[in-house]
Each structure stands twice: as C-alpha cells, then as structure tokens.
Motif scaffolding. Structure first.
Motif, PDB file in Angstrom:
ATOM      1  N   ARG A  20       2.851 -17.300  23.002  1.00 38.06           N
ATOM      2  CA  ARG A  20       1.705 -17.368  23.899  1.00 38.06           C
ATOM      3  C   ARG A  20       0.546 -16.604  23.276  1.00 38.06           C
ATOM      4  O   ARG A  20       0.671 -15.434  22.943  1.00 38.06           O
ATOM      5  N   LEU A  21      -0.574 -17.281  23.122  1.00 35.63           N
ATOM      6  CA  LEU A  21      -1.775 -16.672  22.561  1.00 35.63           C
ATOM      7  C   LEU A  21      -2.743 -16.347  23.691  1.00 35.63           C
ATOM      8  O   LEU A  21      -2.812 -17.070  24.679  1.00 35.63           O
ATOM      9  N   PRO A  22      -3.518 -15.282  23.551  1.00 30.26           N
ATOM     10  CA  PRO A  22      -4.567 -15.034  24.543  1.00 30.26           C
ATOM     11  C   PRO A  22      -5.652 -16.108  24.432  1.00 30.26           C
ATOM     12  O   PRO A  22      -5.800 -16.760  23.398  1.00 30.26           O
ATOM     13  N   TRP A  23      -6.430 -16.267  25.486  1.00 28.34           N
ATOM     14  CA  TRP A  23      -7.425 -17.341  25.530  1.00 28.34           C
ATOM     15  C   TRP A  23      -8.450 -17.193  24.421  1.00 28.34           C
ATOM     16  O   TRP A  23      -8.914 -18.166  23.851  1.00 28.34           O
ATOM     17  N   LEU A  26      -8.059 -18.676  20.734  1.00 30.09           N
ATOM     18  CA  LEU A  26      -8.374 -20.081  20.477  1.00 30.09           C
ATOM     19  C   LEU A  26      -9.854 -20.391  20.673  1.00 30.09           C
ATOM     20  O   LEU A  26     -10.425 -21.196  19.939  1.00 30.09           O
ATOM     21  N   VAL A  27     -10.478 -19.728  21.637  1.00 29.73           N
ATOM     22  CA  VAL A  27     -11.864 -20.040  21.975  1.00 29.73           C
ATOM     23  C   VAL A  27     -12.845 -19.497  20.939  1.00 29.73           C
ATOM     24  O   VAL A  27     -13.767 -20.212  20.527  1.00 29.73           O
ATOM     25  N   LEU A  28     -12.674 -18.259  20.509  1.00 29.10           N
ATOM     26  CA  LEU A  28     -13.646 -17.667  19.574  1.00 29.10           C
ATOM     27  C   LEU A  28     -13.707 -18.384  18.225  1.00 29.10           C
ATOM     28  O   LEU A  28     -14.810 -18.653  17.729  1.00 29.10           O
ATOM     29  N   PRO A  29     -12.587 -18.727  17.597  1.00 32.97           N
ATOM     30  CA  PRO A  29     -12.707 -19.500  16.356  1.00 32.97           C
ATOM     31  C   PRO A  29     -13.327 -20.878  16.577  1.00 32.97           C
ATOM     32  O   PRO A  29     -14.064 -21.375  15.724  1.00 32.97           O
ATOM     33  N   ALA A  30     -13.062 -21.483  17.736  1.00 34.90           N
ATOM     34  CA  ALA A  30     -13.658 -22.792  18.017  1.00 34.90           C
ATOM     35  C   ALA A  30     -15.167 -22.678  18.169  1.00 34.90           C
ATOM     36  O   ALA A  30     -15.921 -23.518  17.656  1.00 34.90           O
ATOM     37  N   ILE A  31     -15.640 -21.625  18.837  1.00 34.89           N
ATOM     38  CA  ILE A  31     -17.076 -21.422  18.995  1.00 34.89           C
ATOM     39  C   ILE A  31     -17.725 -21.154  17.636  1.00 34.89           C
ATOM     40  O   ILE A  31     -18.793 -21.703  17.323  1.00 34.89           O
ATOM     41  N   ALA A  32     -17.097 -20.330  16.822  1.00 32.18           N
ATOM     42  CA  ALA A  32     -17.642 -20.046  15.496  1.00 32.18           C
ATOM     43  C   ALA A  32     -17.706 -21.313  14.650  1.00 32.18           C
ATOM     44  O   ALA A  32     -18.677 -21.541  13.925  1.00 32.18           O
ATOM     45  N   PHE A  33     -16.684 -22.151  14.743  1.00 26.18           N
ATOM     46  CA  PHE A  33     -16.677 -23.407  13.994  1.00 26.18           C
ATOM     47  C   PHE A  33     -17.818 -24.308  14.435  1.00 26.18           C
ATOM     48  O   PHE A  33     -18.512 -24.897  13.595  1.00 26.18           O
ATOM     49  N   VAL A  34     -18.038 -24.413  15.727  1.00 26.43           N
ATOM     50  CA  VAL A  34     -19.109 -25.283  16.231  1.00 26.43           C
ATOM     51  C   VAL A  34     -20.474 -24.758  15.799  1.00 26.43           C
ATOM     52  O   VAL A  34     -21.343 -25.533  15.388  1.00 26.43           O
ATOM     53  N   ILE A  35     -20.665 -23.444  15.852  1.00 31.11           N
ATOM     54  CA  ILE A  35     -21.950 -22.870  15.435  1.00 31.11           C
ATOM     55  C   ILE A  35     -22.204 -23.131  13.955  1.00 31.11           C
ATOM     56  O   ILE A  35     -23.297 -23.553  13.556  1.00 31.11           O
ATOM     57  N   LEU A  36     -21.200 -22.889  13.122  1.00 33.99           N
ATOM     58  CA  LEU A  36     -21.378 -23.129  11.686  1.00 33.99           C
ATOM     59  C   LEU A  36     -21.582 -24.609  11.382  1.00 33.99           C
ATOM     60  O   LEU A  36     -22.359 -24.967  10.495  1.00 33.99           O
ATOM     61  N   LEU A  37     -20.901 -25.457  12.113  1.00 38.51           N
ATOM     62  CA  LEU A  37     -21.070 -26.896  11.912  1.00 38.51           C
ATOM     63  C   LEU A  37     -22.481 -27.340  12.276  1.00 38.51           C
ATOM     64  O   LEU A  37     -23.086 -28.135  11.549  1.00 38.51           O
ATOM     65  N   THR A  38     -23.030 -26.805  13.361  1.00 37.58           N
ATOM     66  CA  THR A  38     -24.401 -27.177  13.722  1.00 37.58           C
ATOM     67  C   THR A  38     -25.413 -26.647  12.703  1.00 37.58           C
ATOM     68  O   THR A  38     -26.432 -27.296  12.458  1.00 37.58           O
ATOM     69  N   LEU A  39     -25.149 -25.490  12.116  1.00 40.08           N
ATOM     70  CA  LEU A  39     -26.057 -24.981  11.082  1.00 40.08           C
ATOM     71  C   LEU A  39     -26.005 -25.841   9.828  1.00 40.08           C
ATOM     72  O   LEU A  39     -27.017 -26.023   9.153  1.00 40.08           O
ATOM     73  N   ILE A  40     -24.838 -26.360   9.512  1.00 40.91           N
ATOM     74  CA  ILE A  40     -24.718 -27.220   8.339  1.00 40.91           C
ATOM     75  C   ILE A  40     -25.392 -28.567   8.583  1.00 40.91           C
ATOM     76  O   ILE A  40     -26.081 -29.100   7.712  1.00 40.91           O
ATOM     77  N   LEU A  41     -25.217 -29.108   9.788  1.00 37.19           N
ATOM     78  CA  LEU A  41     -25.774 -30.425  10.079  1.00 37.19           C
ATOM     79  C   LEU A  41     -27.286 -30.396  10.256  1.00 37.19           C
ATOM     80  O   LEU A  41     -27.960 -31.376   9.980  1.00 37.19           O
ATOM     81  N   ASN A  42     -27.835 -29.280  10.722  1.00 35.19           N
ATOM     82  CA  ASN A  42     -29.275 -29.185  10.938  1.00 35.19           C
ATOM     83  C   ASN A  42     -29.788 -27.878  10.321  1.00 35.19           C
ATOM     84  O   ASN A  42     -30.072 -26.922  11.031  1.00 35.19           O
ATOM     85  N   PRO A  43     -29.938 -27.822   9.000  1.00 32.59           N
ATOM     86  CA  PRO A  43     -30.337 -26.567   8.356  1.00 32.59           C
ATOM     87  C   PRO A  43     -31.781 -26.155   8.641  1.00 32.59           C
ATOM     88  O   PRO A  43     -32.156 -25.032   8.362  1.00 32.59           O
ATOM     89  N   SER A  44     -32.587 -27.034   9.215  1.00 33.71           N
ATOM     90  CA  SER A  44     -33.965 -26.645   9.514  1.00 33.71           C
ATOM     91  C   SER A  44     -34.018 -25.594  10.617  1.00 33.71           C
ATOM     92  O   SER A  44     -34.979 -24.836  10.709  1.00 33.71           O
ATOM     93  N   ASP A  45     -32.989 -25.516  11.461  1.00 33.31           N
ATOM     94  CA  ASP A  45     -32.939 -24.503  12.512  1.00 33.31           C
ATOM     95  C   ASP A  45     -32.465 -23.156  11.984  1.00 33.31           C
ATOM     96  O   ASP A  45     -32.562 -22.152  12.676  1.00 33.31           O
ATOM     97  N   ALA A  46     -31.947 -23.107  10.781  1.00 32.81           N
ATOM     98  CA  ALA A  46     -31.365 -21.882  10.242  1.00 32.81           C
ATOM     99  C   ALA A  46     -32.325 -21.171   9.291  1.00 32.81           C
ATOM    100  O   ALA A  46     -31.931 -20.671   8.267  1.00 32.81           O
ATOM    101  N   HIS A  47     -33.603 -21.109   9.634  1.00 30.19           N
ATOM    102  CA  HIS A  47     -34.562 -20.436   8.761  1.00 30.19           C
ATOM    103  C   HIS A  47     -34.566 -18.937   9.069  1.00 30.19           C
ATOM    104  O   HIS A  47     -34.213 -18.498  10.158  1.00 30.19           O
TER     105      HIS A  47
END
Length: 68
Positions: A20-23, A26-47
C-alpha cells in the motif's frame, strides 16, 4: 558440523504481494510529469523571468556562500 536453518514463524502468504502506497507517492510524480511534459510541448511559456534582479543577486550570493 551442519548449521541449522531458520524457519519462518508464520507461513508465507499464498496470494500476491500487497503493498500500500500513500496517495502522494503516486500523485506527486504524476504532477511533476505533467508539468515537465507541458514545458516540453510549449517551450515559449518556459522563458526566464528578467523583471526582478533581486532573485538573481540572491542566487548568486547563495552560490558564493556554498562555494567558500
């Protein structure tokens, strides 16, 4: 002279392993993955922010303190 083997006090579980894993484990790595993925897909926002030089001075000062 042979050595005794230690037996388990309880029998081994017959089913699958249940972990059994704490909530947040699973949630924090998923959030970090989504944030990094959005920075890769739209690098103009990452100035870099250039409006506040105090942050840059603070980071430079912290780096100098660490390198002493």
């Amino acid at each position: 002279m042979s050595a005794r083997t230690h037996t388990r006090p309880h029998p081994a579980p017959t089913g699958g392993v249940e972990i059994r894993l704490p909530w947040w484990a699973l949630v924090l790595p998923a959030i970090a993955f989504v944030i990094l993925l959005t920075l890769i897909l739209n690098p103009s926002d990452a100035h870099a922010a250039t409006s506040d030089p105090a942050v840059g001075r603070f980071l430079d000062h912290a780096r100098q303190l660490v390198l002493r």
